[in-house]
Design an enzyme around this catalytic site. Structure first.
Site, PDB file in Angstrom:
ATOM      1  N   LYS A 185      -1.516  -1.116  -7.874  1.00 41.67           N
ATOM      2  CA  LYS A 185      -1.777  -2.414  -7.219  1.00 41.67           C
ATOM      3  C   LYS A 185      -0.492  -3.223  -7.135  1.00 41.67           C
ATOM      4  O   LYS A 185      -0.161  -3.781  -6.103  1.00 41.67           O
ATOM      5  CB  LYS A 185      -2.812  -3.247  -7.998  1.00 41.67           C
ATOM      6  CG  LYS A 185      -4.244  -2.859  -7.924  1.00 41.67           C
ATOM      7  CD  LYS A 185      -4.914  -3.015  -6.600  1.00 41.67           C
ATOM      8  CE  LYS A 185      -4.686  -1.809  -5.754  1.00 41.67           C
ATOM      9  NZ  LYS A 185      -5.584  -0.750  -5.721  1.00 41.67           N
TER      10      LYS A 185
ATOM     11  N   LYS B 183      -4.911   1.313   5.497  1.00 34.31           N
ATOM     12  CA  LYS B 183      -6.163   1.297   4.738  1.00 34.31           C
ATOM     13  C   LYS B 183      -6.801   2.669   4.718  1.00 34.31           C
ATOM     14  O   LYS B 183      -7.301   3.133   3.710  1.00 34.31           O
ATOM     15  CB  LYS B 183      -7.105   0.272   5.382  1.00 34.31           C
ATOM     16  CG  LYS B 183      -8.452   0.154   4.700  1.00 34.31           C
ATOM     17  CD  LYS B 183      -8.291  -0.557   3.389  1.00 34.31           C
ATOM     18  CE  LYS B 183      -9.561  -0.615   2.572  1.00 34.31           C
ATOM     19  NZ  LYS B 183      -9.250  -0.832   1.148  1.00 34.31           N
TER      20      LYS B 183
ATOM     21  N   GLU C 219       2.018  -1.711  -4.620  1.00 32.49           N
ATOM     22  CA  GLU C 219       1.528  -1.788  -3.230  1.00 32.49           C
ATOM     23  C   GLU C 219       1.753  -3.165  -2.615  1.00 32.49           C
ATOM     24  O   GLU C 219       2.176  -3.268  -1.475  1.00 32.49           O
ATOM     25  CB  GLU C 219       0.013  -1.546  -3.187  1.00 32.49           C
ATOM     26  CG  GLU C 219      -0.415  -0.111  -3.160  1.00 32.49           C
ATOM     27  CD  GLU C 219      -1.935   0.019  -3.095  1.00 32.49           C
ATOM     28  OE1 GLU C 219      -2.409   0.822  -2.296  1.00 32.49           O
ATOM     29  OE2 GLU C 219      -2.659  -0.674  -3.857  1.00 32.49           O
TER      30      GLU C 219
ATOM     31  N   HIS D  99       8.803   9.429 -25.236  1.00 31.36           N
ATOM     32  CA  HIS D  99       9.361  10.646 -24.641  1.00 31.36           C
ATOM     33  C   HIS D  99      10.112  10.358 -23.345  1.00 31.36           C
ATOM     34  O   HIS D  99      10.225  11.226 -22.490  1.00 31.36           O
ATOM     35  CB  HIS D  99       8.242  11.663 -24.386  1.00 31.36           C
ATOM     36  CG  HIS D  99       7.572  12.108 -25.648  1.00 31.36           C
ATOM     37  ND1 HIS D  99       8.220  12.803 -26.635  1.00 31.36           N
ATOM     38  CD2 HIS D  99       6.302  11.912 -26.099  1.00 31.36           C
ATOM     39  CE1 HIS D  99       7.384  13.039 -27.635  1.00 31.36           C
ATOM     40  NE2 HIS D  99       6.214  12.500 -27.326  1.00 31.36           N
TER      41      HIS D  99
ATOM     42  N   GLU E 100      -3.865   2.492 -12.125  1.00 31.31           N
ATOM     43  CA  GLU E 100      -4.389   1.690 -11.019  1.00 31.31           C
ATOM     44  C   GLU E 100      -3.714   0.318 -10.995  1.00 31.31           C
ATOM     45  O   GLU E 100      -3.379  -0.200  -9.925  1.00 31.31           O
ATOM     46  CB  GLU E 100      -5.912   1.585 -11.164  1.00 31.31           C
ATOM     47  CG  GLU E 100      -6.630   0.722 -10.148  1.00 31.31           C
ATOM     48  CD  GLU E 100      -6.395   1.116  -8.694  1.00 31.31           C
ATOM     49  OE1 GLU E 100      -5.871   2.210  -8.427  1.00 31.31           O
ATOM     50  OE2 GLU E 100      -6.708   0.289  -7.815  1.00 31.31           O
TER      51      GLU E 100
ATOM     52  N   CYS F 224      -3.652   3.913  12.689  1.00 31.91           N
ATOM     53  CA  CYS F 224      -3.974   3.569  14.068  1.00 31.91           C
ATOM     54  C   CYS F 224      -5.452   3.213  14.244  1.00 31.91           C
ATOM     55  O   CYS F 224      -6.315   3.749  13.554  1.00 31.91           O
ATOM     56  CB  CYS F 224      -3.680   4.745  14.981  1.00 31.91           C
ATOM     57  SG  CYS F 224      -2.002   5.326  14.866  1.00 31.91           S
TER      58      CYS F 224
ATOM     59  N   TRP G 172       0.271   2.902  14.170  1.00 29.23           N
ATOM     60  CA  TRP G 172       1.000   3.043  12.911  1.00 29.23           C
ATOM     61  C   TRP G 172       1.908   4.239  13.126  1.00 29.23           C
ATOM     62  O   TRP G 172       1.425   5.367  13.260  1.00 29.23           O
ATOM     63  CB  TRP G 172       0.001   3.283  11.774  1.00 29.23           C
ATOM     64  CG  TRP G 172       0.570   3.233  10.401  1.00 29.23           C
ATOM     65  CD1 TRP G 172       0.974   2.118   9.721  1.00 29.23           C
ATOM     66  CD2 TRP G 172       0.758   4.332   9.502  1.00 29.23           C
ATOM     67  NE1 TRP G 172       1.396   2.466   8.466  1.00 29.23           N
ATOM     68  CE2 TRP G 172       1.283   3.815   8.302  1.00 29.23           C
ATOM     69  CE3 TRP G 172       0.545   5.708   9.594  1.00 29.23           C
ATOM     70  CZ2 TRP G 172       1.589   4.615   7.218  1.00 29.23           C
ATOM     71  CZ3 TRP G 172       0.851   6.504   8.504  1.00 29.23           C
ATOM     72  CH2 TRP G 172       1.368   5.958   7.336  1.00 29.23           C
TER      73      TRP G 172
ATOM     74  N   ASN H 107      -5.493   8.421  18.259  1.00 26.75           N
ATOM     75  CA  ASN H 107      -5.249   8.402  16.807  1.00 26.75           C
ATOM     76  C   ASN H 107      -5.056   9.835  16.354  1.00 26.75           C
ATOM     77  O   ASN H 107      -5.693  10.746  16.887  1.00 26.75           O
ATOM     78  CB  ASN H 107      -6.465   7.849  16.049  1.00 26.75           C
ATOM     79  CG  ASN H 107      -6.548   6.345  16.133  1.00 26.75           C
ATOM     80  OD1 ASN H 107      -5.714   5.708  16.761  1.00 26.75           O
ATOM     81  ND2 ASN H 107      -7.570   5.794  15.502  1.00 26.75           N
ATOM     82  N   GLY H 108      -4.235  10.032  15.337  1.00 28.40           N
ATOM     83  CA  GLY H 108      -4.072  11.378  14.790  1.00 28.40           C
ATOM     84  C   GLY H 108      -2.704  11.945  15.138  1.00 28.40           C
ATOM     85  O   GLY H 108      -1.792  11.209  15.546  1.00 28.40           O
TER      86      GLY H 108
ATOM     87  N   ARG I 240      -6.325  -2.110   8.766  1.00 29.03           N
ATOM     88  CA  ARG I 240      -5.978  -0.705   8.532  1.00 29.03           C
ATOM     89  C   ARG I 240      -4.466  -0.497   8.446  1.00 29.03           C
ATOM     90  O   ARG I 240      -4.027   0.563   8.010  1.00 29.03           O
ATOM     91  CB  ARG I 240      -6.535   0.158   9.685  1.00 29.03           C
ATOM     92  CG  ARG I 240      -8.046   0.197   9.725  1.00 29.03           C
ATOM     93  CD  ARG I 240      -8.533   0.747  11.046  1.00 29.03           C
ATOM     94  NE  ARG I 240      -8.183   2.143  11.212  1.00 29.03           N
ATOM     95  CZ  ARG I 240      -9.024   3.146  11.113  1.00 29.03           C
ATOM     96  NH1 ARG I 240     -10.283   2.911  10.818  1.00 29.03           N
ATOM     97  NH2 ARG I 240      -8.637   4.387  11.289  1.00 29.03           N
TER      98      ARG I 240
HETATM   99  C1  G6P Z   1      -4.887   4.665   1.386  1.00 27.07           C
HETATM  100  C2  G6P Z   1      -5.283   3.265   0.953  1.00 27.07           C
HETATM  101  C3  G6P Z   1      -5.663   3.274  -0.514  1.00 27.07           C
HETATM  102  C4  G6P Z   1      -6.747   4.305  -0.767  1.00 27.07           C
HETATM  103  C5  G6P Z   1      -6.337   5.699  -0.279  1.00 27.07           C
HETATM  104  C6  G6P Z   1      -7.504   6.670  -0.308  1.00 27.07           C
HETATM  105  O1  G6P Z   1      -3.694   5.013   0.789  1.00 27.07           O
HETATM  106  O2  G6P Z   1      -4.231   2.349   1.171  1.00 27.07           O
HETATM  107  O3  G6P Z   1      -6.141   1.993  -0.892  1.00 27.07           O
HETATM  108  O4  G6P Z   1      -7.016   4.359  -2.138  1.00 27.07           O
HETATM  109  O5  G6P Z   1      -5.906   5.616   1.070  1.00 27.07           O
HETATM  110  O6  G6P Z   1      -8.473   6.230   0.592  1.00 27.07           O
HETATM  111  P1  G6P Z   1     -10.011   6.589   0.529  1.00 27.07           P
HETATM  112  O7  G6P Z   1     -10.615   5.856   1.702  1.00 27.07           O
HETATM  113  O8  G6P Z   1     -10.104   8.076   0.661  1.00 27.07           O
HETATM  114  O9  G6P Z   1     -10.532   6.115  -0.780  1.00 27.07           O
END
Ligand code: G6P
Length: 610
Positions: free
Chosen positions: A487, A605, A490, A506, A483, A2, A75, A100-101, A27
């Site tokens: 990616k 985000k 996601e 395994h 990672e 949000c 959101w 928000n929250g 976000r």
């Molecule tokens: C969300 C984002 C990720 C990010 C994670 C941690 O899931 O989509 O891209 O790595 O939060 O966020 P931060 O701001 O704590 O690195």
């Protein structure tokens, strides 16, 4: 996640609020809305499911002109994405709120308010807050007092902005657990959940602290802390150029951010290293004193930042010989842990506002860790303000939900930290000079990898119609493989799993066939021969391999093995460089599949709720 924007001004605020919402789109959200107090002191509201563009169209058709307003991107947490659940929420037709929250005791409050005759039109916890404030408003007809009293009843995390049409000159905002910043203008003032939303109108910001409540007027900002004391919050200037939030010539923010890496990786080391040394002072004036007695490092993070922490563990243990544990924040915060003496608590977060990471930090501060170090990309964020020592990454605003430049700059900051810590633990001058020299080469090496973009784009076609994929790495390349898999899943929605290559036999080997592409990162380190045997195991089962390898690693292309040669890189800095082709691969697969690259479905985000 949000987003909130608000403005009190001489001018019509519709445009300011819409632009603010557009800047918060990155976000992640599912609906958007706005409430403006009009010239007849009435509240006009517009809410739409979907993109901010849909809200803009609605407002164009039915303007909501006025000098004060609040706006929101939602959101979904309580209740599906729908117009009725979108913010702003109202109680009656004179009070509107954005939030928000998460309000944890919303059900109890909802039952109570229902029993008193309040009617609910949404499933949200926010509407509960609207009615609660309205209830208290009835006592004194004073919005500020009503919000303050309501706050005493709320449990959970929130940032709120509230307007009442009988008090058209001001809004009341408060924060507890979710970020809220006040943008300071001339003859106008603003609020937002993220300073980026307000860059077109101001570059001066006050960060509200936990428990703060503020009265925002066009010519006055008055803040009270949790205990009711009038407080001043210092004004800071936004540090990055305002155009850093624009896409420029790139098709997506993610691509722009991938391409910014040579520059921002360099910026993160600039001023912190000489030709051959890490300047410990540049990590903070207290760094030397703090690092001297560290006997253990506990790293906490989420998502991509967690992967950065996993790479750092290899560096910290190898270079400094200091034991290091890494854990995701959401796990760490809910279990008992044994704290070894002189443990440094290290949080990594791009945003500095991730709810789980902040909660873990707050626990750690009570639990007796030696000190808290933050590696963060957002100046003024909660994490930065609450840590003892901070190493800022210099990535600039990252807009794409899938983190790219934030990760590689985190790695640079973590390597600087590891070397500084290692110096207190017997790292030789020669070794330090070798690593620092290797670091100086990284921006150029990242540029060399970017030059392979066309070839990687070509390679990406092989993934388009696949449903699953496997990523393999060994040693510090295992988190790089994780990672890479993150990616891909996601942004392309292809199921991707990462395994340490040695674990292949395994379990995951059972899945390997021609429909399961296997991606491997193979720098030329002493594990490369072992990795080659793992590749044979895949090949023997008909699996198609995509290998990113150092020339000198000697991995040969043959039918079913596609090899992309990467520049020769020092073993220590290899995780930074080897991340980049995996970012490009995911990007191109997502573009081919036509997904929403910058705002993937269901993701946010900055995850400011639990
Ligand atoms: C969300 C984002 C990720 C990010 C994670 C941690 O899931 O989509 O891209 O790595 O939060 O966020 P931060 O701001 O704590 O690195």
């Amino acid at each position: 996640m949000c987003g909130i924007v608000g403005a009190v001004s001489e001018r019509d605020v519709q445009g300011i609020l819409l632009e603010g919402l557009r800047r918060l789109e990155y976000r992640g959200y599912d609906s958007a809305g706005m409430a403006v107090v009009g010239s007849e002191s009435q509240i006009q509201r517009a809410r739409e499911v979907g993109k901010v563009a849909a809200l803009a169209d609605a407002i164009e058709a039915n303007p909501v002109a006025g000098h004060m307003g609040i706006a929101h991107t939602r959101w979904a947490t309580h209740g599906e994405p729908s117009q009725q659940n979108a913010h702003p929420h109202m109680s009656g037709d004179r009070l509107a709120i954005v939030h928000n929250g998460i309000i944890e005791n919303y059900q109890e409050l909802r039952d109570e308010l229902k029993a008193e005759g309040y009617e609910f039109t949404s499933q949200t916890d926010t509407e509960v807050v609207a009615h609660l404030i309205n209830k208290h408003y009835q006592a004194d007809k004073n919005l500020y007092k009503a919000v303050k009293t309501a706050m005493t009843r709320l449990r959970g995390a929130y940032a709120l902005a509230v307007v009442h049409s009988d008090e058209p000159d001001h809004m009341v905002v408060s924060r507890e657990g979710s970020p809220l910043v006040v943008g300071v203008g001339i003859g106008e003032n603003f609020i937002a959940s993220d300073q980026l939303a307000l860059l077109p109108v101001t570059d001066r910001f006050m960060f509200l602290e936990e428990g703060d409540i503020a009265d925002i007027r066009k010519d006055k900002i008055a803040i009270e802390d949790r205990d009711g004391n009038a407080v001043e919050r210092s004004i800071t200037r936004f540090e990055h150029a305002s155009d850093s939030a624009d896409k420029g010539e790139y098709r997506h923010y993610m691509l722009k951010e991938i391409y910014e890496q040579p520059k921002v990786v360099k910026a993160t080391m600039t001023g912190r290293i000489t030709d051959s040394r890490v300047l410990e002072q540049a990590l903070g004036t207290d760094a030397a004193k703090l690092l001297e007695n560290v006997r253990h490092v506990q790293i906490i993070a989420c998502g991509t930042s967690y992967h950065a922490g996993m790479v750092a563990r290899y560096w910290i243990e190898e270079l400094a010989g200091v034991p290091c544990s890494v854990e995701v924040a959401s796990e760490f915060r809910y279990r008992k842990h044994v704290i070894q003496q002189d443990t440094l608590f290290l949080c990594i977060s791009q945003s500095g506002e991730t709810a789980d990471t902040l909660a873990a930090l707050r626990q750690a501060k009570k639990a007796g860790f030696r000190a808290a170090l933050a590696i963060c990309n957002v100046p003024g964020s909660s994490l930065v303000r609450e840590s003892d020592l901070v190493i800022m990454t210099q990535a600039g605003p990252e807009i794409g939900v899938a983190s790219t430049k934030a990760f590689t700059t985190q790695l640079v900051a973590l390597l600087l930290f590891s070397v500084a810590l290692a110096r207190h633990n017997g790292l030789s001058e020669e070794k330090e000079a070798e690593i620092v020299k290797a670091l100086h080469l990284v921006p150029g090496q990242v540029s060399d990898v970017l030059a392979l973009d066309g070839e990687i784009e070509n390679m990406s076609k092989a993934f388009m119609d696949k449903n699953h994929s496997l990523f393999l790495g060994r040693g510090s390349q295992y988190p790089v493989a994780m990672e890479g898999a993150l990616k891909l899943k996601e942004i392309s929605y292809i199921h991707a799993e990462a395994y340490p290559a040695g674990e292949l036999k395994h379990g995951p080997l059972a899945l390997v066939d021609s429909e399961m592409p296997v991606v491997t990162v193979a720098p030329n380190n002493d594990l490369v021969e072992k990795l080659k045997s793992n590749l044979e195991e895949v090949r023997a089962r008909g699996g198609e391999l995509f290998v990113f390898a150092d020339k000198a690693a000697g991995v040969k292309a043959e039918p079913g093995i596609h090899v992309m040669q990467l520049p020769s890189v020092h073993e220590i800095t290899a995780p930074i460089v080897y991340t980049v082709p995996l970012q490009l691969l995911s990007y191109h697969v997502a573009v081919l599949k036509g997904t929403d690259v910058d705002q993937p479905r269901n993701l946010a985000k900055s995850v400011t709720v639990e």
